[in-house]
Motif scaffolding. Sequence first.
Motif, PDB file in Angstrom:
ATOM      1  N   MET A   1       0.688  -1.366  -0.005  1.00  0.00           N
ATOM      2  CA  MET A   1       0.770   0.303  -0.317  1.00  0.00           C
ATOM      3  C   MET A   1       0.526   1.003  -0.177  1.00  0.00           C
ATOM      4  O   MET A   1       1.642   1.486   0.925  1.00  0.00           O
ATOM      5  N   PRO A   2       0.924   1.818  -0.639  1.00  0.00           N
ATOM      6  CA  PRO A   2       1.802   3.725  -0.764  1.00  0.00           C
ATOM      7  C   PRO A   2       1.201   3.891   0.960  1.00  0.00           C
ATOM      8  O   PRO A   2       0.526   4.693   1.079  1.00  0.00           O
ATOM      9  N   GLY A   3       2.992   4.468   1.050  1.00  0.00           N
ATOM     10  CA  GLY A   3       2.913   5.271   1.961  1.00  0.00           C
ATOM     11  C   GLY A   3       3.105   4.610   3.183  1.00  0.00           C
ATOM     12  O   GLY A   3       3.188   5.111   4.710  1.00  0.00           O
ATOM     13  N   TYR A   4       2.808   2.743   3.210  1.00  0.00           N
ATOM     14  CA  TYR A   4       3.066   2.046   4.614  1.00  0.00           C
ATOM     15  C   TYR A   4       4.294   1.691   4.104  1.00  0.00           C
ATOM     16  O   TYR A   4       4.745   0.857   2.674  1.00  0.00           O
ATOM     17  N   GLY A   5       5.102   0.599   5.292  1.00  0.00           N
ATOM     18  CA  GLY A   5       6.125  -0.053   4.869  1.00  0.00           C
ATOM     19  C   GLY A   5       6.144  -1.746   5.813  1.00  0.00           C
ATOM     20  O   GLY A   5       6.078  -1.397   6.615  1.00  0.00           O
ATOM     21  N   GLY A   6       5.293  -2.192   5.248  1.00  0.00           N
ATOM     22  CA  GLY A   6       4.772  -3.454   5.830  1.00  0.00           C
ATOM     23  C   GLY A   6       4.126  -3.505   6.868  1.00  0.00           C
ATOM     24  O   GLY A   6       3.116  -2.396   6.987  1.00  0.00           O
ATOM     25  N   TRP A   7       3.730  -4.644   7.164  1.00  0.00           N
ATOM     26  CA  TRP A   7       2.497  -4.344   8.809  1.00  0.00           C
ATOM     27  C   TRP A   7       2.818  -5.370   9.862  1.00  0.00           C
ATOM     28  O   TRP A   7       3.866  -6.105   9.843  1.00  0.00           O
ATOM     29  N   GLN A   8       2.485  -5.037  10.689  1.00  0.00           N
ATOM     30  CA  GLN A   8       2.403  -6.050  12.498  1.00  0.00           C
ATOM     31  C   GLN A   8       1.101  -6.717  12.324  1.00  0.00           C
ATOM     32  O   GLN A   8      -0.211  -6.150  11.793  1.00  0.00           O
ATOM     33  N   PRO A   9       1.582  -7.430  13.439  1.00  0.00           N
ATOM     34  CA  PRO A   9      -0.081  -8.615  13.692  1.00  0.00           C
ATOM     35  C   PRO A   9      -1.165  -7.586  14.539  1.00  0.00           C
ATOM     36  O   PRO A   9       0.120  -7.147  15.542  1.00  0.00           O
ATOM     37  N   TYR A  10      -2.295  -7.788  14.965  1.00  0.00           N
ATOM     38  CA  TYR A  10      -2.883  -7.245  15.848  1.00  0.00           C
ATOM     39  C   TYR A  10      -4.026  -8.133  15.783  1.00  0.00           C
ATOM     40  O   TYR A  10      -4.924  -8.626  15.226  1.00  0.00           O
ATOM     41  N   THR A  11      -4.424  -8.597  17.267  1.00  0.00           N
ATOM     42  CA  THR A  11      -5.445  -9.302  17.390  1.00  0.00           C
ATOM     43  C   THR A  11      -6.817  -9.081  18.078  1.00  0.00           C
ATOM     44  O   THR A  11      -6.193  -8.174  19.554  1.00  0.00           O
ATOM     45  N   VAL A  12      -7.784  -8.762  17.438  1.00  0.00           N
ATOM     46  CA  VAL A  12      -8.792  -7.910  18.084  1.00  0.00           C
ATOM     47  C   VAL A  12      -9.399  -8.635  19.985  1.00  0.00           C
ATOM     48  O   VAL A  12      -9.723  -9.819  19.877  1.00  0.00           O
ATOM     49  N   LYS A  13      -9.640  -7.587  20.163  1.00  0.00           N
ATOM     50  CA  LYS A  13     -10.025  -7.447  21.684  1.00  0.00           C
ATOM     51  C   LYS A  13     -11.386  -7.541  22.106  1.00  0.00           C
ATOM     52  O   LYS A  13     -11.720  -6.393  21.210  1.00  0.00           O
ATOM     53  N   PRO A  14     -12.185  -7.876  22.782  1.00  0.00           N
ATOM     54  CA  PRO A  14     -13.383  -7.903  22.882  1.00  0.00           C
ATOM     55  C   PRO A  14     -13.609  -5.731  23.307  1.00  0.00           C
ATOM     56  O   PRO A  14     -12.788  -5.385  23.991  1.00  0.00           O
ATOM     57  N   GLY A  15     -14.792  -5.695  22.329  1.00  0.00           N
ATOM     58  CA  GLY A  15     -15.141  -3.763  22.194  1.00  0.00           C
ATOM     59  C   GLY A  15     -13.615  -3.201  21.024  1.00  0.00           C
ATOM     60  O   GLY A  15     -13.834  -2.306  21.293  1.00  0.00           O
ATOM     61  N   ASP A  16     -13.100  -3.909  20.371  1.00  0.00           N
ATOM     62  CA  ASP A  16     -12.339  -2.948  19.604  1.00  0.00           C
ATOM     63  C   ASP A  16     -13.413  -2.568  18.452  1.00  0.00           C
ATOM     64  O   ASP A  16     -14.779  -3.807  18.273  1.00  0.00           O
TER      65      ASP A  16
END
Length: 61
Positions: A1-16
């Motif tokens: 994606m333009p303007g972004y360099g890689g990604w990090q994982p995120y686990t959805v939490k209750p209320g997110d």
Amino acid sequence: MPGYGGWQPYTVKPGDTLTKIAQDQYGNSNFQPIFEANQHILSDPNLIFPGQLLRIPRNDI
């Protein structure tokens, strides 16, 4: 994606929500980069569930 360099994982939490995750990760409520990076598992930005593993694009390039 333009303007972004890689990604990090995120686990959805209750209320997110994608808006809350964007606020926590980027300091603003623009969840669109997160939604776009997760099109392979999300069809609706309002439907995320605890335990889902999302890709959070990193904007630190």
